[in-house]
Design an enzyme around this catalytic site. Structure first.
Site, PDB file in Angstrom:
ATOM      1  N   HIS A 195       0.826  -1.206   0.000  1.00 12.78           N
ATOM      2  CA  HIS A 195       0.000   0.000   0.000  1.00 12.78           C
ATOM      3  C   HIS A 195       0.856   1.251   0.000  1.00 12.78           C
ATOM      4  O   HIS A 195       0.472   2.268  -0.563  1.00 12.78           O
ATOM      5  CB  HIS A 195      -0.958  -0.029   1.186  1.00 12.78           C
ATOM      6  CG  HIS A 195      -2.019  -1.067   0.992  1.00 12.78           C
ATOM      7  ND1 HIS A 195      -1.937  -2.314   1.542  1.00 12.78           N
ATOM      8  CD2 HIS A 195      -3.128  -1.058   0.242  1.00 12.78           C
ATOM      9  CE1 HIS A 195      -2.971  -3.018   1.145  1.00 12.78           C
ATOM     10  NE2 HIS A 195      -3.718  -2.280   0.365  1.00 12.78           N
ATOM     11  N   CYS A 510     -10.345  -1.885 -10.057  1.00 17.41           N
ATOM     12  CA  CYS A 510      -9.651  -0.770  -9.400  1.00 17.41           C
ATOM     13  C   CYS A 510      -8.262  -1.171  -8.907  1.00 17.41           C
ATOM     14  O   CYS A 510      -7.604  -0.401  -8.223  1.00 17.41           O
ATOM     15  CB  CYS A 510     -10.488  -0.204  -8.263  1.00 17.41           C
ATOM     16  SG  CYS A 510     -10.887  -1.414  -7.007  1.00 17.41           S
TER      17      CYS A 510
HETATM   18  C1  PEP Z   1      -6.780  -4.278  -4.748  1.00 20.58           C
HETATM   19  O1  PEP Z   1      -6.563  -5.170  -3.942  1.00 20.58           O
HETATM   20  O2  PEP Z   1      -6.614  -4.393  -5.984  1.00 20.58           O
HETATM   21  C2  PEP Z   1      -7.253  -2.961  -4.267  1.00 20.58           C
HETATM   22  C3  PEP Z   1      -7.607  -2.013  -5.096  1.00 20.58           C
HETATM   23  O3  PEP Z   1      -7.247  -2.769  -2.922  1.00 20.58           O
HETATM   24  P1  PEP Z   1      -5.941  -2.413  -2.050  1.00 20.58           P
HETATM   25  O4  PEP Z   1      -4.793  -2.252  -2.992  1.00 20.58           O
HETATM   26  O5  PEP Z   1      -6.281  -1.180  -1.305  1.00 20.58           O
HETATM   27  O6  PEP Z   1      -5.817  -3.615  -1.184  1.00 20.58           O
END
Ligand code: PEP
Ligand code: MG
Length: 580
Positions: A195, A510
């Site tokens: 993240h 996403c």
């Molecule tokens: C994902 O897992 O692709 C996502 C968009 O969520 P995060 O990266 O915040 O876990």
């Protein structure tokens, strides 16, 4: 002579800037003489730090889950004993009193003495006890210096516009350093899928991670060239090299300028298919960036940062005001707010140590699992999101769903919050859309079932790849296995997109690959029609869409099932991308 280091490319961009090396595992302790009348005060400052450290260790001890092996608790007990020992409780006090020095210095002298004794021991086990001394001393020093593990101060502004070199970095620290004006980051550990990495990309901070020993080879003040696209670091570059990278920088500026022509154009393929391009945002400020590239709305509003920046769980009103501001800027465009996805590598400050003790945080109490356990906090968030639905088209999105049971429990909780708001006479949209992220293979496999109970799906490939391939997205040792082009991942994508299409609900993506132009044609061919990405990549993706014939891509993708290895998929995708 130029020193060249390599690492994992994390966040693109070329920077030429001075280095600042952060040795955070060593706190900066200096000797200060204190006047006799200040000695008593200094002693009580030291004793206060001891009490504070004791309190913190007790709190860690209390949070150890009952099923954790006894040895873990025994370690902390040993630290508590050490803290109470005369060696740390009395000797530094004596030094302060006799030598009229500051508490930090007295403690440091005692630490050096103890470590020397341990170092001289023949027994290798006893020798490792010096780490315990260091740990406890470090904790006392943090309390003396009034800093928590991840708080930094930059009084002389030396971090502004620098390239910061550190061991590893959390999402919260990326925020902190960004606020201090850090221009680029080099980390010795970490990879491209954490993240922290995603946040750095969305903030446009060039990053190279996994540059082992960077803190040993790079010095404060060195001129550094950082190439975040290629994972390249040059220290003390020659004039010829500097000239080359300056030219590359201006090529990038030209490329961005050229993309400007698609800014106000609709996202339309060559064969007239309209694609929805949305933005991922983390911070309220990002919404402005999304507006600047004409995103059709926000496809993923990560709310964790609101929590990571607070010392306590943010309440309904606080969240409502922030979401409301986002809705106001969007002025009628959709705002997809994802409920809290804490846990894993995103944890609250006071929960960090408990998380670190878990064998496998990514498979643990994360996202909706945590929300369902902390239902009071979750209820605050649900009410805040419901309330803002009265201000514009708001969609609520649930992260990391694994089973329908989870979804049903959340829906019941959501109904209860609707009741509370009705009773309070607070307006909200009775038809607010509720969607779920498909980021666990279990959810992708029953995406058809989820599609019956949700208004939309959004594929989170960052996690879907990690869980499908059993590759921790945080672990650089297995980073080479983290491959979105693995045929199993592609099958799960196809299943999810088809399930949404059959149920007549939209399916978005996403995860990071939605904003990576290497994957755009593949995703279009798989049937994806809604992409959400960090704003800086949106115009590039739009440009690729404008040069793609979707009917043709769908035709080409029919061979996908026959591709057995990621390498075959890679060369197939390369051939798609090479077509004019
Ligand atoms: C994902 O897992 O692709 C996502 C968009 O969520 P995060 O990266 O915040 O876990
Ligand atoms: Mg995720």
């Amino acid at each position: 002579m130029t020193l060249v280091l390599g690492g994992t490319p994390v966040s693109r961009g070329i920077l030429i800037a001075p280095a600042v090396v952060l040795q955070r595992d060593r706190l900066d302790v200096r000797e200060v003489r204190i006047p006799p009348e200040a000695v008593a005060g200094e002693v009580s400052r030291y004793e206060k730090a001891l009490r504070e450290t004791h309190k913190q260790l007790r709190a860690i001890r209390k949070r150890i889950p009952s099923q954790t092996p006894d040895e873990i608790a025994a370690f902390i007990d040993a630290h508590l004993l050490m803290l109470a020992d005369k060696a740390l409780s009395d000797v530094p006090v004596k030094t302060i009193t006799e030598q009229h020095c500051n508490a930090e210095w007295a403690l440091q002298l005692q630490r050096d003495g103890l470590v020397a004794v341990f170092d001289a021991m023949d027994d290798p086990y006893l020798r490792t006890r010096r780490d315990d001394v260091d740990y406890v001393v470090h904790k006392i020093l943090q309390n003396l210096l009034n800093i928590s593990g991840n708080q930094y101060k930059d009084p002389d502004g030396r971090l502004a516009s620098c390239i910061l070199i550190t061991d590893d970095i959390s999402a919260e620290e990326v925020m902190t350093f960004h606020g201090m004006g850090v221009a680029g980051l080099i980390t010795e550990q970490g990879g491209a899928h954490s993240h922290a990495a995603i946040l750095a990309r969305s903030l446009g901070i060039p990053v190279v991670a996994g540059a082992h020993w960077a803190r040993r080879y790079l010095r404060d003040g060195d001129t550094i060239v950082l190439d975040g696209l290629r994972g390249l670091i040059l220290a003390s570059p020659s004039e010829v090299e500097l000239d080359y990278f300056r030219r590359r920088q201006s090529e990038i500026v030209d490329y961005v300028r050229r993309l400007d022509v698609v800014r106000s154009a609709p996202a339309l393929s060559m064969d007239g298919c309209t694609i929805r391009l949305m933005a991922n945002v983390e911070l309220p400020e990002d919404i402005q960036a999304a507006e600047e590239v004409n995103a059709e709305g926000i496809g993923l509003y990560r709310t964790e940062i609101l929590y990571l920046q607070q010392t306590s769980v943010p309440e309904e009103e606080f969240q409502y005001l922030i979401y409301k501001d986002a809705a106001r800027i969007l002025n009628g465009k959709p705002l997809t707010i994802r409920t809290l996805d804490l846990g894993g590598d995103k944890c609250l400050r006071d929960n960090e140590e408990a998380q670190a003790n878990k064998c496998n945080p990514a498979l643990g109490l994360r996202a909706v699992r945590l929300s369902l356990r902390e239902q009071d906090a979750f209820a605050h968030q649900l009410r805040a999101i419901l309330r803002v639905s009265a201000e514009g088209p708001v969609r609520l999105m649930l992260p990391m769903l694994t089973s329908l049971e989870e979804l049903f429990r959340i829906k019941t909780l959501l109904d209860e919050q609707r009741q509370i708001l009705r009773a309070r006479g607070v307006p909200f949209d009775e038809h607010m859309q509720v969607g779920g992220m498909i980021e666990v293979p279990a959810a992708a496999i029953i995406a058809d079932q989820f599609a019956r109970h949700l208004d939309f799906l959004s594929i989170g490939t960052n996690d879907l790849v990690q869980y499908t391939l059993a590759v921790d997205r945080m672990d650089e040792d297995v980073d080479y296995l983290y491959n979105p082009l693995h045929p199993s991942v592609l099958r799960l994508l196809k299943m999810t997109i088809d399930a949404g299409r059959k149920a007549g609900i939209p399916v978005a993506m996403c995860g990071e690959i939605a904003g990576d132009t290497r994957f755009t044609r593949l995703l279009l061919g798989l049937g994806l029609r809604e992409f959400s990405m960090y704003p800086a990549t949106l115009l590039e993706v739009k440009d690729v869409i404008a040069h793609s014939d979707i009917a043709h891509l769908e035709q080409r993708l029919q061979v996908l099932d026959q591709l057995a290895t990621a390498e075959e998929v890679l060369s197939f995708v390369a051939s798609l991308n090479a077509e004019s």
